[in-house]
Scaffold this motif. Structure first.
Motif: not given
Ligand code: SF4
Ligand code: SF4
Ligand code: SF4
Lengths: 387, 387
Positions: B151, B154-158
């Motif tokens: 995603k 979403s920086p967390m996904s990246v």
């Protein structure tokens, strides 16, 4: 706007953006706080329908609000504010200022029920001194009413004449339309407002969720899939309204088996996704005895909200304003629209919410530069020494 | 806890109704301070959100009359529910990223000991940081749900994917180091594996260096893409602070682990990191000051950590300049740099969380930017509308 640009900011219809083909119309709430009586039926109905656990039992000392605020196990929250006359006056002043600023009107241009509106820029124009200036629709405007006719122990004739004189000379001020008010500001008022997830057009919570647990439903609402969420808690920090929260194990069960569902998982209002699937109204709207919570197509809700704010302004409630109805704001407008009677922060709402992801391109660009710089620094450090 | 005149009919409450009444403003802000006063008075009742954070601070003389009222002093937004594990992750992840770059540089310039140490550090770092990340989830057993989607919003996904990519390459480079360390037969399956590893060593080193800068920089986006005022408003400076911090921390670790004869480039890398971090941090503070948001980074525990971090950064930087000759100085400076980086991460994370808890930092800057836009005649993007 392009498909990609639409994803992060600006006006858009969220359901098709999320990939829904031919979705039903976007749903939303119109919460009219001016008629809320603070019965908390919505809070209870939401708790009951969604079987939410207990999240504390305490007297807060904050008026009648012992709930505190929205959270993992509180998806509707009724705020109570007690205000004295000077704060009512301040609220009214700020409302009048909004009108004078020429705030945007939302949707189609206004056709007020009472006929065409006079120029609203100059505040105490016409009505102020003219004795015969009666309101357009024949109704007196403003707080209070003329004293009742003297039967038995009614008010004295002197009081009546003084009051009549005050009204006719505009001593109580005028509405935004210039209609004189009939009574003084009350000495006290309650503000009661039922808060809920805003179901933002650009929902920070949804954008940042790394698991895809949060998703955009076909109704344009934002829903958590509790069985997907791994409780990273990122959404909690990304909501500009402080709505979504991770449930902790301090929640107490309301079930016979003592089980608390979804501990460690983000939780918030689903806009009763389950009920919407069966063409039912959300539990909170269904139960609201005053129709303060209205549910329907978002467009209709915004139209109803606009009508209501015009009506309130005509009646002299200059402090009335809408919250979330503007699709050009920082979150692209909210699915839940509110009519407020004071500044948003008085109710614990942010005055200028911005979805953080609207600046994501800028953030990634800066990070890109920083990362490139790091690579260059490493290269310089190693190659520089070889020479 | 109201400003209602009706309160005078209530029995006195041990003299804490200290009303400041200087017109409307005074009353409005009086409510805030009253609320704060109430909070302070209620301390010890165990109601966590009531006596949490700066209830007393809102009374401090350093804060002039608040320009807004809040809802009983409650936060408008919610802080991320992250504890020490996330700043620890930021620190260890930064060390891993920097070590990855150093490892590749060392491999390219034939510094064997440095290569081995930094590769092992990178691997250990990425493993430990992954463990921190998983442990901070509300549902650690579901951590793999992060991998069910990619995603970009979403920086967390990246970041999860960046971390995974970095971990994969680090795994290969670590395996080659282990193969070199552990005696093994030239022939047979083990020999084949060793020769295979030798063959993929160079590509893996390039891959590791390729994933390292994003790993060091994305964490800034991770924090900035939230509504915590300090993080969101630091979005332009934070990536530089964090890559600088990663560079000096990883260099510090290698200065401790590796003899000075091989750490020449590392010391240059450290100095570049120190310079970047100090400049970026200075600009960040200036920017927050402009927004009147600098209190969280200057006061309290977060402020103390950031100040100590700065002292250690400068001391470590000076030591690094002299560390060429003495191993002892190198070790001491290395430890100072690593400590500085850890403190920076903890300080920034805590400052962000503090800024999210206090409504002043949410409402204040939002109201100011709203006023600025209004003064400039921009009203179309307001969340609050009339009519
Ligand atoms: S960002 Fe907040 S208000 Fe908007 S949809 Fe998500 S939880 Fe609701
Ligand atoms: S806590 Fe759950 S819903 Fe929220 S961002 Fe993380 S995975 Fe998504
Ligand atoms: S829509 Fe449903 S889930 Fe949301 S507040 Fe109302 S009752 Fe609760």
């Amino acid at each position: 706007m392009g498909y990609l640009a639409r994803q992060l900011g600006g006006r858009t219809d969220p359901a098709p953006d999320a990939g829904w083909e031919e979705p039903p119309s976007r749903k939303g709430f119109f919460t009219d706080t001016s008629i809320c009586i603070g019965c908390k039926a919505c809070e209870v109905a939401c708790k009951e329908w969604n079987a939410l656990p207990l999240d504390g039992l305490e007297l807060s000392g904050n008026s009648y609000d012992n709930t505190g605020g929205l959270g993992a196990s509180t998806w509707r929250h009724v705020a109570f504010v007690e205000q004295s006359q000077d704060r009512i006056e301040a609220a009214r002043e700020s409302g009048r200022r909004l009108v004078d600023l020429g705030m945007p009107s939302v949707g189609a241009p206004s056709a007020a029920p009472g006929g065409s509106l006079p120029d609203r820029a100059g505040s105490p124009q016409e009505g102020a001194g003219g004795g015969q200036n009666l309101p357009k629709n024949g109704m007196p405007a403003g707080y209070g009413t003329l004293p009742a006719p003297p039967e038995d122990h009614g008010p004295s004739l002197g009081d009546l004449l003084t009051e009549k004189d005050a009204v006719e000379n505009g001593a109580h001020g005028t509405t935004v339309d210039g209609t004189p008010m009939v009574g003084p500001l009350p000495e006290f008022r309650w503000l009661m407002a039922s808060d809920v997830c805003k179901h933002c057009t650009h929902a920070g919570c949804l954008d940042v969720c790394p698991t895809g647990a949060l998703f955009r439903s076909e109704h344009g609402t934002v829903v958590v899939q509790a069985d997907i969420c791994n409780g990273c808690g990122y959404c909690v920090g990304a909501c500009p309204f402080g709505v979504i929260e991770r449930r902790t194990d301090s929640a107490a069960s309301v079930r016979a088996d003592g089980h608390v569902p979804n501990v460690g998982v983000a939780q918030k209002c689903t806009l009763c996704y389950d009920r919407l699937q069966h063409d039912q109204r959300p539990a909170c709207a269904q139960t609201c005895p005053t129709t303060s919570i209205r549910f329907g197509e978002r467009e209709e809700m915004v139209a109803a909200a606009r009508e209501r704010v015009v009506q309130l302004h005509e009646q002299g409630f200059t402090e009335a304003r809408l919250y979330g109805a503007n699709e050009d704001d920082g979150v692209g407008g909210t699915g839940s629209v509110f009519l407020l009677l004071d500044e948003p922060e008085v109710y614990g709402l942010p005055p200028d919410p911005v979805c953080a992801t609207s600046k994501l391109a800028e953030m990634f660009r800066m990070a890109g530069w920083a990362g490139t710089g790091l690579l260059a620094a490493a290269a310089a450090a190693f190659l520089g020494g070889r020479r | 806890m109201t400003t209602s005149p009706f309160d005078s009919y209530r029995p006195p409450e041990e003299g804490r109704r200290r009303r400041r009444r200087s017109g409307v403003r005074g009353a409005v802000s009086g409510a805030v301070s009253d609320a704060a006063q109430g909070v302070a008075d209620r301390a010890g009742r165990g109601t966590s959100w009531l006596n949490r954070d700066g209830g007393g601070r809102r009374e401090a003389p350093a804060v002039p009359d608040a320009e807004f009222s809040s809802y009983y002093g409650r936060g408008v937004i919610k802080p991320v529910p992250w504890d020490y594990k996330i700043p620890a992750y930021l620190f260890v992840g930064g060390v891993a990223a920097g070590s990855g770059l150093i490892a590749t540089g060392a491999a390219a310039t034939g510094r064997e000991l440095l290569r081995r140490n930094s590769r092992l550090t990178a691997m250990a770092g990425v493993a430990v940081s992954g463990a921190f990340l998983v442990a901070d989830l509300g549902r650690p057993e579901r951590f793999l749900n992060m991998m069910r989607t990619v995603k970009l919003t979403s920086p967390m996904s990246v970041g999860t994917w960046i971390l995974s990519g970095f971990a994969a390459f680090s795994g290969v480079t670590t395996a080659t180091e282990v193969a070199r360390l552990v005696p093994h037969p030239e022939h047979g399956p083990l020999g084949v594996i060793a020769r295979l590893l030798d063959a993929v060593d160079a590509p893996a080193a390039v891959g590791q260096a390729f994933f390292a800068p994003p790993l060091a920089a994305y964490t800034a986006v991770l924090l900035s893409d939230t509504v915590a005022p300090v993080w969101f408003e630091s979005r332009r400076e934070l990536p530089f602070v964090f890559v600088g911090s990663a560079a000096l921390a990883s260099s510090g670790v290698q200065m401790v682990l590796t003899p000075t004869s091989q750490t020449g480039p590392v010391r240059r890398f450290a100095l570049l990191g120190v310079a970047t971090e100090l400049v970026a941090m200075h600009r960040l503070e200036e920017h927050l000051e402009e927004l009147e948001l600098d209190e969280p980074v200057r006061t309290g525990e977060a402020g103390a950590k950031l100040r100590l971090a700065k002292v250690l950064t400068i001391a470590g930087g000076l030591g690094t300049l002299l560390a060429g000759r003495s191993r002892a100085v190198a070790v001491a400076s290395g430890l100072a740099l690593a400590g500085a980086s850890a403190l920076t991460r903890f300080g920034m994370v805590e400052a962000g969380i503090e800024s999210a808890k206090d409504p002043r930092f949410t409402v204040g800057p939002q109201k100011r930017r709203l006023e600025e836009r209004r003064a400039a005649g921009t009203v179309h993007d307001s969340t609050v509308t009339v009519r």
